[in-house]
Write an enzyme that holds these catalytic residues in place. Structure first.
Site, PDB file in Angstrom:
ATOM      1  N   GLU A   1      -0.027   4.126   2.006  1.00 53.94           N
ATOM      2  CA  GLU A   1       0.185   4.499   2.687  1.00 53.94           C
ATOM      3  C   GLU A   1       0.903   4.775   3.360  1.00 53.94           C
ATOM      4  O   GLU A   1       1.374   4.834   4.579  1.00 53.94           O
ATOM      5  CB  GLU A   1      -1.364   3.133   3.426  1.00 53.94           C
ATOM      6  CG  GLU A   1      -2.428   3.696   3.088  1.00 53.94           C
ATOM      7  CD  GLU A   1      -3.194   5.115   3.365  1.00 53.94           C
ATOM      8  OE1 GLU A   1      -2.755   6.202   4.546  1.00 53.94           O
ATOM      9  OE2 GLU A   1      -3.366   6.328   3.107  1.00 53.94           O
TER      10      GLU A   1
ATOM     11  N   TYR B   1      -3.130   0.674   9.931  1.00 49.89           N
ATOM     12  CA  TYR B   1      -3.281  -0.218   8.026  1.00 49.89           C
ATOM     13  C   TYR B   1      -1.683   0.385   7.911  1.00 49.89           C
ATOM     14  O   TYR B   1      -0.810  -1.480   8.277  1.00 49.89           O
ATOM     15  CB  TYR B   1      -3.849   0.384   7.634  1.00 49.89           C
ATOM     16  CG  TYR B   1      -4.438  -0.384   6.411  1.00 49.89           C
ATOM     17  CD1 TYR B   1      -4.697  -1.267   6.650  1.00 49.89           C
ATOM     18  CD2 TYR B   1      -4.027   0.557   5.469  1.00 49.89           C
ATOM     19  CE1 TYR B   1      -4.859  -0.573   4.610  1.00 49.89           C
ATOM     20  CE2 TYR B   1      -3.967   0.280   4.335  1.00 49.89           C
ATOM     21  CZ  TYR B   1      -4.580  -0.509   3.935  1.00 49.89           C
ATOM     22  OH  TYR B   1      -4.329  -0.985   2.288  1.00 49.89           O
TER      23      TYR B   1
ATOM     24  N   SER C   1       0.624  -0.769  -0.082  1.00 48.11           N
ATOM     25  CA  SER C   1      -0.012  -0.196   0.430  1.00 48.11           C
ATOM     26  C   SER C   1       1.049   1.081   0.144  1.00 48.11           C
ATOM     27  O   SER C   1       2.234   1.929   0.690  1.00 48.11           O
ATOM     28  CB  SER C   1      -0.691   0.326   1.184  1.00 48.11           C
ATOM     29  OG  SER C   1      -1.756   1.408   1.333  1.00 48.11           O
TER      30      SER C   1
END
Length: 321
Positions: free
Chosen positions: A126, A148, A124
């Site tokens: 992120e 996450y 990801s």
């Protein structure tokens, strides 16, 4: 060729299943409880009867071992686990277990079986955190800003470690935001598309959103699953950033969605601090040059295309997905 897709019921899992079926694969997919799961996305794509499903608890080594032994895959795609950044602040333990521990179990089972399985891990963007105006590449440092992202970062380095230590064919796809009409309603892009259509049909509500100033690199999910498949076709495993290379604000996404139904978003949208995250990424943009050079992959749909497509599917659910 036989593929096992962990998390086949989600947006990417369903599109990847269709993509692999079109290429002649035998496709298996897992869910925590395959007997109770509806697999609505597979049904919406018209492929439910062409996929073999089985139950697998990714946080249980024995369950993972049983699933891989039964399916005997050539390729494993790990798309399972918690998918919401916002939810991870409320359920951080579940984020770590469903992403990091799950990845470790899959890697350990592949190592234990000593089978020539090729493994794809859904990474990801992120993980990068807030890189400002810089477009992140495969060498950009990770600075995760949510549970996450911490879990995804852990999974990323587990893949690298098992690849280096044990010679596994394992790779990370570091995907930036990618959307479609198969997104659940809790995702902000789907929430915007649904809200715009409801308001256009004379709903009296206001669409309540969080920080409209955040910027993201938005692409189209069916294109991104093709990149996943391409990563497992190389002679040697590598990690790749998958992105459009263009960053847009959430406000721009909202404006594009409302323009598709002929409305001025400013008359129908309000911000509410309750939807702000404890730590937020202000800017996010990826550089997929390596993917273009080594995989022959390049995004063709930009943010405006994605917003328009999502709204059109809300207006007419019979449109092809």
């Amino acid at each position: 060729m036989k593929a096992l897709i962990c998390g086949i019921g989600g947006q990417d899992g369903a599109y990847l299943a269709r993509h692999l079926l079109d290429k002649g694969y035998e496709v298996w997919g897992t869910s925590r409880d395959a007997q109770l799961a509806t697999f609505d996305n597979l049904r919406r794509l018209g492929i439910r009867e062409r996929v073999t499903t089985l139950s697998m608890a990714t946080n249980d080594f024995r369950s993972v071992l049983q699933a891989l032994t039964k399916s005997q895959p050539d390729e494993v795609y790990n798309l399972a686990g918690q998918t919401s950044v916002g939810l991870s602040f409320e359920q951080p333990t579940e984020a770590l277990e469903s992403i990091a521990t799950a990845t470790l179990n899959l890697l350990e089972v592949i190592r234990f079986l000593r089978a020539p399985i090729r493994f794809y891990q859904a990474g990801s963007s992120e993980c990068f955190g807030d890189v400002g105006e810089i477009a992140a590449t495969e060498t950009t440092h990770f600075e995760p800003r949510s549970p996450y992202a911490v879990a995804k970062s852990t999974a990323h380095w587990l893949v690298v470690n098992y690849r280096d230590a044990y010679g596994l064919y394992a790779c990370n796809g570091i995907l930036f935001n990618h959307e479609s009409a198969l997104r659940p309603s809790r995702f902000v892009t789907r929430k915007i598309a649904q809200g715009a259509v409801r308001i256009a049909r004379r709903a009296t509500e206001k669409l309540v959103l969080g920080d409209l100033g955040i910027r993201r690199d938005w692409g189209w999910s069916p294109e991104y699953v093709d990149a996943m498949w391409r990563m497992l076709q190389l002679d040697k495993p590598q990690d790749f950033v998958i992105a459009t290379g263009v960053s847009s604000s959430l406000q721009e996404f909202v404006a594009a969605a409302f323009a598709e139904v002929g409305l001025d978003w400013q008359a129908h949208v309000v911000q509410d601090a309750q939807f702000f995250r404890p730590t937020e990424i202000r800017h996010s943009r990826g550089d997929a040059s390596k993917a273009h050079a080594h995989l022959g992959w390049k995004a063709t749909m930009n943010m405006h295309d994605v917003a328009r497509a999502m709204v059109r599917h809300e207006l007419d659910p019979t449109l092809p997905l």
